[in-house]
Write a protein that holds these residues in place. Structure first.
Motif, PDB file in Angstrom:
ATOM      1  N   ASN A 185       0.851  -1.193   0.000  1.00 58.15           N
ATOM      2  CA  ASN A 185       0.000   0.000   0.000  1.00 58.15           C
ATOM      3  C   ASN A 185       0.889   1.246   0.000  1.00 58.15           C
ATOM      4  OD1 ASN A 185      -2.471  -1.433   0.344  1.00 58.15           O
ATOM      5  ND2 ASN A 185      -1.904  -1.797   2.460  1.00 58.15           N
ATOM      6  N   PRO A 186       0.398   2.361  -0.517  1.00 51.43           N
ATOM      7  CA  PRO A 186      -0.881   2.546  -1.199  1.00 51.43           C
ATOM      8  C   PRO A 186      -0.756   2.295  -2.701  1.00 51.43           C
ATOM      9  CG  PRO A 186       0.180   4.671  -0.799  1.00 51.43           C
ATOM     10  CD  PRO A 186       1.128   3.617  -0.309  1.00 51.43           C
ATOM     11  N   PRO A 190      -7.336  -1.211  -4.107  1.00 55.84           N
ATOM     12  CA  PRO A 190      -6.818  -2.257  -3.210  1.00 55.84           C
ATOM     13  C   PRO A 190      -7.342  -3.675  -3.484  1.00 55.84           C
ATOM     14  CG  PRO A 190      -7.403  -0.287  -1.965  1.00 55.84           C
ATOM     15  CD  PRO A 190      -7.834  -0.032  -3.385  1.00 55.84           C
ATOM     16  N   SER A 221      -1.552  -8.905   4.521  1.00 55.39           N
ATOM     17  CA  SER A 221      -2.990  -9.181   4.465  1.00 55.39           C
ATOM     18  C   SER A 221      -3.557  -8.293   3.370  1.00 55.39           C
ATOM     19  CB  SER A 221      -3.651  -8.858   5.807  1.00 55.39           C
ATOM     20  OG  SER A 221      -3.463  -7.485   6.104  1.00 55.39           O
ATOM     21  N   PHE A 222      -4.802  -8.513   2.987  1.00 59.04           N
ATOM     22  CA  PHE A 222      -5.340  -7.694   1.895  1.00 59.04           C
ATOM     23  C   PHE A 222      -6.840  -7.475   2.034  1.00 59.04           C
ATOM     24  CE2 PHE A 222      -5.257 -12.091   0.329  1.00 59.04           C
ATOM     25  CZ  PHE A 222      -6.500 -12.259  -0.279  1.00 59.04           C
ATOM     26  N   SER A 223      -7.311  -6.549   1.206  1.00 55.31           N
ATOM     27  CA  SER A 223      -8.694  -6.104   1.223  1.00 55.31           C
ATOM     28  C   SER A 223      -9.665  -7.271   0.997  1.00 55.31           C
ATOM     29  CB  SER A 223      -8.832  -5.068   0.102  1.00 55.31           C
ATOM     30  OG  SER A 223     -10.131  -4.578   0.036  1.00 55.31           O
ATOM     31  N   PRO A 326     -10.183   4.835  -0.421  1.00 58.11           N
ATOM     32  CA  PRO A 326      -9.283   4.076  -1.286  1.00 58.11           C
ATOM     33  C   PRO A 326      -9.144   4.741  -2.651  1.00 58.11           C
ATOM     34  CG  PRO A 326     -11.436   3.031  -1.218  1.00 58.11           C
ATOM     35  CD  PRO A 326     -11.493   4.176  -0.252  1.00 58.11           C
ATOM     36  N   LYS A 327      -8.114   4.384  -3.353  1.00 56.94           N
ATOM     37  CA  LYS A 327      -7.929   4.891  -4.706  1.00 56.94           C
ATOM     38  C   LYS A 327      -8.828   4.092  -5.640  1.00 56.94           C
ATOM     39  CE  LYS A 327      -3.241   6.467  -3.880  1.00 56.94           C
ATOM     40  NZ  LYS A 327      -3.668   7.864  -3.647  1.00 56.94           N
TER      41      LYS A 327
ATOM     42  N   TRP B  48       2.821   9.881   6.583  1.00 57.76           N
ATOM     43  CA  TRP B  48       1.458   9.345   6.664  1.00 57.76           C
ATOM     44  C   TRP B  48       1.466   7.925   6.128  1.00 57.76           C
ATOM     45  CZ3 TRP B  48      -0.902   7.740   2.104  1.00 57.76           C
ATOM     46  CH2 TRP B  48      -0.276   8.180   0.916  1.00 57.76           C
ATOM     47  N   GLU B  50      -1.326   4.454   5.156  1.00 60.95           N
ATOM     48  CA  GLU B  50      -2.706   3.984   5.024  1.00 60.95           C
ATOM     49  C   GLU B  50      -2.999   2.871   6.009  1.00 60.95           C
ATOM     50  OE1 GLU B  50      -3.491   2.792   1.003  1.00 60.95           O
ATOM     51  OE2 GLU B  50      -4.228   4.774   0.470  1.00 60.95           O
ATOM     52  N   ASP B  51      -1.946   2.139   6.386  1.00 59.90           N
ATOM     53  CA  ASP B  51      -2.152   0.974   7.229  1.00 59.90           C
ATOM     54  C   ASP B  51      -1.197   1.040   8.420  1.00 59.90           C
ATOM     55  OD1 ASP B  51      -2.619  -1.439   8.364  1.00 59.90           O
ATOM     56  OD2 ASP B  51      -2.035  -2.658   6.629  1.00 59.90           O
ATOM     57  N   PHE B  54       1.380  -1.920   9.766  1.00 53.05           N
ATOM     58  CA  PHE B  54       2.717  -2.199   9.234  1.00 53.05           C
ATOM     59  C   PHE B  54       3.342  -0.888   8.768  1.00 53.05           C
ATOM     60  CE2 PHE B  54       0.158  -5.994   8.491  1.00 53.05           C
ATOM     61  CZ  PHE B  54       0.940  -6.979   9.076  1.00 53.05           C
ATOM     62  N   SER B 131      -7.675   2.847   6.797  1.00 52.20           N
ATOM     63  CA  SER B 131      -8.845   2.547   5.996  1.00 52.20           C
ATOM     64  C   SER B 131      -9.214   1.095   6.206  1.00 52.20           C
ATOM     65  CB  SER B 131      -8.507   2.785   4.531  1.00 52.20           C
ATOM     66  OG  SER B 131      -9.473   2.178   3.724  1.00 52.20           O
ATOM     67  N   SER B 132     -10.449   0.857   6.594  1.00 57.58           N
ATOM     68  CA  SER B 132     -10.815  -0.550   6.800  1.00 57.58           C
ATOM     69  C   SER B 132     -10.969  -1.279   5.479  1.00 57.58           C
ATOM     70  CB  SER B 132     -12.076  -0.687   7.644  1.00 57.58           C
ATOM     71  OG  SER B 132     -12.880   0.431   7.543  1.00 57.58           O
ATOM     72  N   CYS B 133     -10.891  -0.518   4.378  1.00 58.39           N
ATOM     73  CA  CYS B 133     -10.953  -1.140   3.062  1.00 58.39           C
ATOM     74  C   CYS B 133      -9.701  -1.977   2.785  1.00 58.39           C
ATOM     75  CB  CYS B 133     -11.089  -0.053   2.018  1.00 58.39           C
ATOM     76  SG  CYS B 133     -11.348  -0.649   0.377  1.00 58.39           S
ATOM     77  N   LEU B 134      -8.611  -1.641   3.506  1.00 54.89           N
ATOM     78  CA  LEU B 134      -7.336  -2.260   3.148  1.00 54.89           C
ATOM     79  C   LEU B 134      -7.080  -3.594   3.812  1.00 54.89           C
ATOM     80  CD1 LEU B 134      -4.980   0.787   3.244  1.00 54.89           C
ATOM     81  CD2 LEU B 134      -6.023  -0.321   1.295  1.00 54.89           C
ATOM     82  N   SER B 135      -7.507  -3.721   5.059  1.00 49.69           N
ATOM     83  CA  SER B 135      -7.086  -4.903   5.794  1.00 49.69           C
ATOM     84  C   SER B 135      -8.303  -5.544   6.440  1.00 49.69           C
ATOM     85  CB  SER B 135      -6.059  -4.495   6.847  1.00 49.69           C
ATOM     86  OG  SER B 135      -6.411  -3.256   7.384  1.00 49.69           O
ATOM     87  N   PRO B 136      -8.143  -6.745   6.908  1.00 47.48           N
ATOM     88  CA  PRO B 136      -9.276  -7.394   7.563  1.00 47.48           C
ATOM     89  C   PRO B 136      -9.787  -6.514   8.696  1.00 47.48           C
ATOM     90  CG  PRO B 136      -7.400  -8.888   7.365  1.00 47.48           C
ATOM     91  CD  PRO B 136      -6.931  -7.550   6.943  1.00 47.48           C
TER      92      PRO B 136
END
Ligand SMILES: Cc1cc2nc3c(=O)[nH]c(=O)nc-3n(C[C@H](O)[C@H](O)[C@H](O)COP(=O)(O)OP(=O)(O)OC[C@H]3O[C@@H](n4cnc5c(N)ncnc54)[C@H](O)[C@@H]3O)c2cc1C
Lengths: 426, 242
Positions: A185-186, A190, A221-223, A326-327, B48, B50-51, B54, B131-136
């Motif tokens: 990321n980013p 995603p 991990s992933f979306s 997200p993008k 900055w 996003e996650d 990590f 963003s919760s869109c990225l990870s579980p």
């Protein structure tokens, strides 16, 4: 368009609200706004600028006359759609009196308030709406440059790269291995790589039953991971294997000639087809205009989407730092509208209207089966935040018909967003 | 000038009465009675991310005398500790990379002390735009442990070592998908030894990211290297390189 009811279409359209109050159909004068890039963000912006303030001089700078959308390009890879079905053009925008200049913009000269085109011509502006999307970052993976991408396609900008990857998949022998390498990321979209793995696996199950997909991931991990992995198991059995960073999934070197990848802890992989999605950054014009931070993306003021360092420049879409959004094309379209509303308010000497956003990302698991993740976003303490409790995710145990319903919604969304951005001929 | 004032001026960071938040005590203890070096320690971390699960960081310490101790801290958590390191030898300058866990926006702090008793401090604010869109959206229990991945390759006159252990680094504060609190599970330490003895020892804490990753530059002539992570129950994950 097939199989979509009027209700579904309306649902699609309702997902794309326009937030500017009619009262601001404002006296913005004959200011000149240059829109750079005619993708999801730029086309939306050009259309809404003209729609909202007809007397504005709106110029769209975009070298292409045909644009192919990334959304649904994974379907093309799987032979479920023709590349031509993703084609958009600028005729409806031109009909709306948007002037389309078919050139690359080289840089924005902030001092002179001019945009310099590739050919050297300079265009004066009152405001710029910058929406150039992404460029690949060719510096990160050793051996992976523009040339290498003609053998190991990224297909992360749709068009020729999509067609190339499709041809490679078709030409591959049954039993050949397909590798998809995913960056950290980013990056744009995603869940996109995992939708791609799903649809390629679908294609293989029909056309090359002895072939497999190996995903080499730079991430841990992933979306929508649980949804994807459950779907893969149910639909494709062992056909898709995911290797995360802890399993040595991060690719550090590519040998295009040998179709071979080297990972961080020494594992080598050769494959019949390699889809290498490299790390990305804001398209080059952003850096050349001095608008990016050390991450390579453009920082913005979230309430208005003005560039943090230049108030006359509005930035929307993948190029800007709008995380936690997200993008995605969905986000790009929504951000463009917020930017347009703020830009018009500014020209009219008014306060920007308050903004709120929603994003939904659909991902296909197979033809006619999709899952989604959605959330609302707003401004709190001058920061863009995901609103607590707004997250919705498709359930792991769906009621009968839900995956199919979501696939139909995804189709409806796609039709609506393309019409919302590029318009339709009168 | 008081020590704290000096530190503030050196860092020109956000000025507050307790600039280091929950890490305040740890920082004060570390700096006790020492003058902070103004040059030599640098921290490279994105402003900055996003996650926050990590966050990649790189640190460099120049002109230090072995042995060097380092403490990695974060300012916004009940347990501010990320890791403590003891480094005996390196290919100068001392360079280390790892990944840390920042559940929210906060300061990342690195403290160093060398064999001559000099101390350094570097800090940077990191904005976590999670963003919760990225990870579980909720934690999945770490189902498997190991293997210990490792790779050694020449780098300048020295050797670059990269290693990663698959491990959940469970803090005891997270819930699983079904709402159960996941039991705390952290390894006790990681050691790297060369032909002339111990090169590095790391103690991990809550702030170290899952699947702990370490990259460092070691002097040549130390191979074969022995790497060993020891888990809470005494189980060891070892590798010899090359
Ligand atoms: C495989 C895949 C699947 C996806 N699926 C989805 C999905 O299902 N849903 C979703 O919401 N999102 C999806 N996305 C993400 C989506 O494609 C992007 O987020 C979206 O395109 C971003 O829009 P944009 O306007 O910022 O950039 P783009 O759409 O890439 O448009 C940028 C435009 O700017 C032009 N340009 C660049 N530089 C210049 C310059 N210097 N001068 C002039 N013009 C310039 C380019 O030619 C381009 O036309 C997917 C992406 C991929 C790769």
């Amino acid at each position: 368009m097939q199989g979509l009811t009027r209700r579904q279409l309306l649902a699609g359209a309702a997902m794309l609200p326009w937030l500017l109050p009619g009262a601001l159909q404002a006296s913005v004068g004959r200011a000149r706004v240059l829109v750079i890039g005619g993708g999801f963000a730029g086309a939306t912006a050009a259309r809404y600028l003209k729609r909202q303030a007809g007397q504005l001089d709106v110029v769209l700078i975009e070298p292409k006359s045909d644009f192919h959308t990334c959304p649904f390009s994974n379907h093309v890879l799987a032979g479920l759609r023709e590349l031509g079905s993703l084609r958009q053009d600028y005729r409806a925008l031109q009909q709306q009196q948007v002037l389309h200049v078919r050139e690359w913009a080289r840089e924005i000269d902030l001092q002179a308030r001019q945009v310099v085109l590739q050919g050297g011509q300079r265009l004066r502006y009152d405001r710029v709406l910058l929406a150039p999307g992404i460029d690949m970052d060719w510096q990160v993976i050793e051996g992976y440059d523009r040339n290498a991408a003609s053998r190991l396609p990224h297909a992360w900008q749709a068009g020729a790269q999509t067609a190339l990857l499709r041809r490679q998949l078709q030409a591959m022998d049954d039993g050949g291995l397909v590798i998809i390498s995913v960056p950290d990321n980013p990056y744009r979209c995603p869940p996109g790589p995992y939708e791609r793995a799903s649809l390629i696996a679908h294609y293989l199950s029909q056309a090359k039953p002895r072939s497999k997909v190996l995903i080499l991931d730079s991430k841990d991990s992933f979306s929508k991971q649980a949804l994807f992995q459950q779907g893969w198991q149910a639909l494709y059995g062992e056909r898709i294997e995911w290797v995360g960073r802890a399993g040595d999934g991060r690719v550090v070197r590519a040998d295009a000639g040998r179709r071979e990848l080297l990972c961080e802890f020494g594992q080598r992989h050769r494959a019949a087809v390699i889809n290498l999605i490299p790390p990305q950054k804001a398209a080059e014009i952003a850096a050349r205009s001095g608008l990016v931070d050390s991450s390579g993306w453009v920082p913005i003021r979230p309430a208005t989407f003005q560039a943090r360092e230049a108030g006359d420049i509005y930035v929307a879409g993948d190029a800007c730092i709008a995380a936690p959004m997200p993008k995605s094309a969905y986000s790009a379209n929504a951000q463009a509208k917020v930017a347009v509303a703020a830009l018009l308010a500014d020209l009219a000497g008014q306060e920007p209207p308050s903004a709120a956003w929603r994003n939904t990302c659909y991902s296909a698991l197979a033809p006619g089966q999709a899952v989604s993740i959605a959330a609302d976003y707003g401004i709190q303490e001058q920061r863009l935040v995901e609103l607590p409790g707004s997250l919705t995710l498709s359930p792991l145990q769906p009621p009968a018909g839900l995956r199919a319903q979501e696939a139909a919604l995804a189709d409806a969304w796609y039709q609506s967003i393309c019409m919302d951005a590029w318009g339709h001929l009168a | 000038m008081t020590l704290r004032l000096l530190v503030l001026l050196v860092l020109a960071g956000p000025v507050a009465a307790q600039p280091w938040g929950q890490a305040q005590n740890s920082v004060e203890q570390w700096l006790q009675g020492h003058e902070v070096q103004t040059q030599g320690l640098s921290l490279a971390v994105p402003t900055w991310v996003e996650d926050g699960a990590f966050v990649a960081i790189d640190l460099t310490l120049r002109d230090a005398q072995p042995p060097v101790s380092l403490s990695l801290l974060r300012s916004g958590e009940d347990d501010p500790r990320i890791a403590t390191l003891h480094v005996q030898a390196w290919e100068a300058p001392l360079r280390l990379s790892t990944r840390v866990r920042l559940p929210r926006s906060q300061q990342l702090i690195v403290l160093a002390r060398d064999g001559r008793g000099r101390v350094w401090l570097a800090a940077q604010a990191v904005e976590v735009l999670s963003s919760s869109c990225l990870s579980p959206s909720s934690a999945q229990p770490g189902s498997n442990l190991g293997p210990l991945q490792a790779w050694l390759e020449p780098h300048g006159r020295g050797l670059e070592l990269r290693s990663l252990l698959r491990h959940p680094m469970e803090t005891g504060r997270r819930s699983s998908v079904d709402g159960q609190l996941l039991p705390r599970h952290l390894p006790t330490h990681f050691e790297v030894s060369g032909t002339h003895g111990n090169l590095l020892r790391i103690e991990p804490f809550e702030g170290l990211a899952a699947n702990p990753y370490w990259r460092m530059l070691l002097p040549a002539g130390q191979t074969p290297l022995l790497l060993c992570w020891v888990d809470a129950d005494g189980r060891a994950f070892s590798r010899q390189l090359p």
